[in-house]
Design an enzyme around this catalytic site. Sequence first.
Site, PDB file in Angstrom:
ATOM      1  CG  HIS A  83      -6.194 -23.827  36.359  1.00 29.47           C
ATOM      2  ND1 HIS A  83      -5.954 -24.653  35.286  1.00 29.47           N
ATOM      3  CD2 HIS A  83      -6.903 -22.777  35.862  1.00 29.47           C
ATOM      4  CE1 HIS A  83      -6.474 -24.116  34.190  1.00 29.47           C
ATOM      5  NE2 HIS A  83      -7.055 -22.978  34.512  1.00 29.47           N
ATOM      6  CG  ASP A  87     -11.731 -23.556  31.039  1.00 27.47           C
ATOM      7  OD1 ASP A  87     -11.552 -22.928  32.095  1.00 27.47           O
ATOM      8  OD2 ASP A  87     -10.853 -23.649  30.149  1.00 27.47           O
TER       9      ASP A  87
HETATM   10 ZN   LIG Z   1      -8.784 -23.094  30.574  1.00 27.51          ZN
HETATM   11 ZN   LIG Z   2      -7.434 -21.273  33.215  1.00 27.96          ZN
END
Ligand SMILES: [Zn+2]
Ligand SMILES: [Zn+2]
Length: 314
Positions: A83, A87
């Site tokens: 996704h 991060d």
């Molecule tokens: Zn994450």
């Molecule tokens: Zn996430």
Amino acid sequence: MRAILFALAVICAPAQTMLKDGQLHVVLCGTGSPLPDPQRASACTAIIANGEFLLFDIGPGSWRKAGLTQLPLANLSAVFLTHFHSDHIGDLGEAITMSWAAGRAQPLDVFGPPGADKVVAGFQAAYSLDAGYRTEHHSAQWMPPAGAKAKATAANSDQPVFDRSGVRVFAFPVNHHPITAAFGYRIEYRGRKVVITGDTSKSKEVEKNAARADLLIHDALSKDMILAAAAMAEGMGQKRQGKMARDIVTYHATPVEAAETAASAKVETLVLTHIVPPLRDEAHQKVFLRGVAEAFAGKIVLAADGMRFDFPPR
Ligand SMILES: [Zn+2]
Ligand SMILES: [Zn+2]
């Protein structure tokens, strides 16, 4: 000069062996989260098998870890994004540019949920001046412009996302609400199966895809530790930190929930990754892992950057 060449040969040898030895290799190049952790880069897992080098997520700091872990950077075949939280994508520009600098000459495939094209186009725009400098400086013979490119493809769960050299990758939906779509990936090679969940709360889809997997690499957040931190922040008048902490506990699995999924799926080894919060010492690790061994009788691994798992064909 001889000493330098020798060092390079030593560094490259394990990478080339992993590419050619017929085994499925898994290397953890980022096992942390968005919270700063001196021991861990953000999300990234490498799969190496039969000449293919695949990266699953490429969070901040993970490309450098991939280099330090002696991965075959020039052989990068594709990147799979679970996704688009920062991060998980922060080092995509580094991966595209530095694998090109290492010798990759063709456009890099990037797979992910719908929207991957937007993410890839953004990184390509941000790195376009750099790409021009490098070709001009080193010549198109050594830095062919095609290698600076990346090609985005939206994955779906109906068919393999990637099927080459005997390595098959399947995407499946996970529950990272309100982020849609968020994918986990199942990787199969010569009778072996590895599942990478990406960010997810406890999910039946993970359980289904991980059935009898050799390795389940599962998102893990300690709800107890985060809620305690939230209460402490609120006690000190830090309302914003408290609110943020309380929001994140709903869309990640706890270590015990990950263990329950591993038990239901009858996997061989559970790897807890995307560790939240950062674990400063053994006492923190103990609290983080409380109840996990009671929920899952198989092998449990608390992920660390640089860890490697090797699977000979079955
Ligand atoms: Zn994450
Ligand atoms: Zn996430």
